[in-house]
Write a protein that holds these residues in place. Sequence first.
Motif, PDB file in Angstrom:
ATOM      1  N   ALA A  80       0.838  -1.202   0.000  1.00 32.01           N
ATOM      2  CA  ALA A  80       0.000   0.000   0.000  1.00 32.01           C
ATOM      3  C   ALA A  80       0.874   1.254   0.000  1.00 32.01           C
ATOM      4  O   ALA A  80       0.529   2.262  -0.633  1.00 32.01           O
ATOM      5  N   GLU A  81       2.000   1.200   0.672  1.00 33.19           N
ATOM      6  CA  GLU A  81       2.905   2.348   0.731  1.00 33.19           C
ATOM      7  C   GLU A  81       3.495   2.660  -0.650  1.00 33.19           C
ATOM      8  O   GLU A  81       3.524   3.817  -1.077  1.00 33.19           O
ATOM      9  N   GLU A  82       3.949   1.616  -1.359  1.00 32.68           N
ATOM     10  CA  GLU A  82       4.491   1.812  -2.711  1.00 32.68           C
ATOM     11  C   GLU A  82       3.403   2.331  -3.651  1.00 32.68           C
ATOM     12  O   GLU A  82       3.648   3.204  -4.475  1.00 32.68           O
ATOM     13  N   GLU A  83       2.200   1.795  -3.509  1.00 32.48           N
ATOM     14  CA  GLU A  83       1.073   2.228  -4.334  1.00 32.48           C
ATOM     15  C   GLU A  83       0.803   3.717  -4.131  1.00 32.48           C
ATOM     16  O   GLU A  83       0.695   4.482  -5.089  1.00 32.48           O
ATOM     17  N   LYS A  84       0.729   4.134  -2.876  1.00 29.55           N
ATOM     18  CA  LYS A  84       0.438   5.533  -2.571  1.00 29.55           C
ATOM     19  C   LYS A  84       1.524   6.454  -3.129  1.00 29.55           C
ATOM     20  O   LYS A  84       1.234   7.496  -3.732  1.00 29.55           O
ATOM     21  N   THR A  85       2.777   6.067  -2.967  1.00 27.78           N
ATOM     22  CA  THR A  85       3.887   6.884  -3.458  1.00 27.78           C
ATOM     23  C   THR A  85       3.892   6.944  -4.988  1.00 27.78           C
ATOM     24  O   THR A  85       4.025   8.018  -5.577  1.00 27.78           O
ATOM     25  N   ALA A  86       3.733   5.796  -5.635  1.00 26.27           N
ATOM     26  CA  ALA A  86       3.747   5.737  -7.096  1.00 26.27           C
ATOM     27  C   ALA A  86       2.593   6.545  -7.688  1.00 26.27           C
ATOM     28  O   ALA A  86       2.793   7.354  -8.600  1.00 26.27           O
ATOM     29  N   LEU A  87       1.404   6.359  -7.164  1.00 26.06           N
ATOM     30  CA  LEU A  87       0.246   7.077  -7.689  1.00 26.06           C
ATOM     31  C   LEU A  87       0.355   8.575  -7.437  1.00 26.06           C
ATOM     32  O   LEU A  87      -0.135   9.387  -8.216  1.00 26.06           O
ATOM     33  N   GLY A  88       1.042   8.941  -6.360  1.00 29.74           N
ATOM     34  CA  GLY A  88       1.256  10.355  -6.060  1.00 29.74           C
ATOM     35  C   GLY A  88       2.144  11.056  -7.083  1.00 29.74           C
ATOM     36  O   GLY A  88       2.112  12.274  -7.212  1.00 29.74           O
ATOM     37  N   LEU A  89       2.927  10.291  -7.831  1.00 27.78           N
ATOM     38  CA  LEU A  89       3.816  10.859  -8.852  1.00 27.78           C
ATOM     39  C   LEU A  89       3.100  11.090 -10.183  1.00 27.78           C
ATOM     40  O   LEU A  89       3.642  11.741 -11.072  1.00 27.78           O
ATOM     41  N   LEU A  90       1.898  10.539 -10.318  1.00 28.16           N
ATOM     42  CA  LEU A  90       1.181  10.585 -11.593  1.00 28.16           C
ATOM     43  C   LEU A  90       0.145  11.697 -11.627  1.00 28.16           C
ATOM     44  O   LEU A  90      -0.400  12.082 -10.597  1.00 28.16           O
ATOM     45  N   ASP A  91      -0.129  12.184 -12.826  1.00 29.37           N
ATOM     46  CA  ASP A  91      -1.181  13.179 -13.040  1.00 29.37           C
ATOM     47  C   ASP A  91      -2.479  12.419 -13.335  1.00 29.37           C
ATOM     48  O   ASP A  91      -2.845  12.204 -14.488  1.00 29.37           O
ATOM     49  N   ILE A  92      -3.147  11.996 -12.274  1.00 33.37           N
ATOM     50  CA  ILE A  92      -4.319  11.129 -12.388  1.00 33.37           C
ATOM     51  C   ILE A  92      -5.574  11.949 -12.659  1.00 33.37           C
ATOM     52  O   ILE A  92      -5.888  12.890 -11.942  1.00 33.37           O
ATOM     53  N   VAL A  93      -6.286  11.549 -13.707  1.00 29.53           N
ATOM     54  CA  VAL A  93      -7.540  12.184 -14.079  1.00 29.53           C
ATOM     55  C   VAL A  93      -8.703  11.458 -13.406  1.00 29.53           C
ATOM     56  O   VAL A  93      -9.644  12.080 -12.928  1.00 29.53           O
ATOM     57  N   LYS A  94      -8.600  10.143 -13.358  1.00 31.39           N
ATOM     58  CA  LYS A  94      -9.663   9.306 -12.796  1.00 31.39           C
ATOM     59  C   LYS A  94      -9.020   8.058 -12.219  1.00 31.39           C
ATOM     60  O   LYS A  94      -8.081   7.523 -12.795  1.00 31.39           O
ATOM     61  N   ALA A  95      -9.532   7.611 -11.080  1.00 38.38           N
ATOM     62  CA  ALA A  95      -8.965   6.416 -10.447  1.00 38.38           C
ATOM     63  C   ALA A  95     -10.062   5.542  -9.868  1.00 38.38           C
ATOM     64  O   ALA A  95     -11.030   6.047  -9.307  1.00 38.38           O
ATOM     65  N   GLU A  96      -9.883   4.250 -10.025  1.00 40.94           N
ATOM     66  CA  GLU A  96     -10.777   3.236  -9.449  1.00 40.94           C
ATOM     67  C   GLU A  96      -9.900   2.157  -8.844  1.00 40.94           C
ATOM     68  O   GLU A  96      -8.789   1.927  -9.316  1.00 40.94           O
ATOM     69  N   LYS A  97     -10.416   1.497  -7.859  1.00 38.49           N
ATOM     70  CA  LYS A  97      -9.685   0.376  -7.277  1.00 38.49           C
ATOM     71  C   LYS A  97     -10.616  -0.825  -7.204  1.00 38.49           C
ATOM     72  O   LYS A  97     -11.731  -0.718  -6.708  1.00 38.49           O
ATOM     73  N   ARG A  98     -10.159  -1.945  -7.720  1.00 39.58           N
ATOM     74  CA  ARG A  98     -10.911  -3.201  -7.691  1.00 39.58           C
ATOM     75  C   ARG A  98     -10.032  -4.235  -7.006  1.00 39.58           C
ATOM     76  O   ARG A  98      -9.141  -4.796  -7.642  1.00 39.58           O
ATOM     77  N   GLY A  99     -10.279  -4.435  -5.730  1.00 36.90           N
ATOM     78  CA  GLY A  99      -9.388  -5.296  -4.956  1.00 36.90           C
ATOM     79  C   GLY A  99      -8.030  -4.625  -4.887  1.00 36.90           C
ATOM     80  O   GLY A  99      -7.904  -3.477  -4.491  1.00 36.90           O
ATOM     81  N   SER A 100      -6.980  -5.317  -5.331  1.00 41.20           N
ATOM     82  CA  SER A 100      -5.647  -4.710  -5.341  1.00 41.20           C
ATOM     83  C   SER A 100      -5.317  -4.077  -6.701  1.00 41.20           C
ATOM     84  O   SER A 100      -4.261  -3.463  -6.858  1.00 41.20           O
ATOM     85  N   LEU A 101      -6.222  -4.191  -7.663  1.00 43.79           N
ATOM     86  CA  LEU A 101      -5.999  -3.651  -9.004  1.00 43.79           C
ATOM     87  C   LEU A 101      -6.405  -2.176  -9.075  1.00 43.79           C
ATOM     88  O   LEU A 101      -7.540  -1.822  -8.768  1.00 43.79           O
TER      89      LEU A 101
END
Length: 142
Positions: free
Chosen positions: A70-91
């Motif tokens: 979860a920590e790597e996910e949060k850091t990695a996603l924080g580096l991206l210019d996200i327009v829309k995000a969804e989470k399905r389980g761990s995906l």
Amino acid sequence: HVALQEEIQEILSKNEKVIIAIDAPLLFEAKLEDICDCVGILHQGGVLMQKDLEEMKLNIHNIQCVFQSAEEEKTALGLLDIVKAEKRGSLNVITVRGTEKEILNKINMFAPVFAEILPLTLEEIFISETEVVGYDIKKLIF
């Protein structure tokens, strides 16, 4: 629609500009991609969005990815210019601005379990672009 496309192709062959106004552009997606180099959305007398089609397609992507923690996910996603995000389980299923290379370089810094870029349709690009400026495109055209 074939006659219209032939007429437009004839005009384009003369190196002239064409403006096409369609009430439901998503119905003509394949045709628009074949004949347009710039697309725009007009709403209530104003230009909601106007962009070069190729630039638009090269700078927004759908990504599916799974991170090891979860920590790597949060850091990695924080580096991206996200327009829309969804989470399905761990995906994570995200729509991100940037080139494919830039996006994958940022994601791959964290050695994800899985990362894949999926192509966006013109419809998905329109929806993403209009949602960013606060519109629900489905309410505008359906």
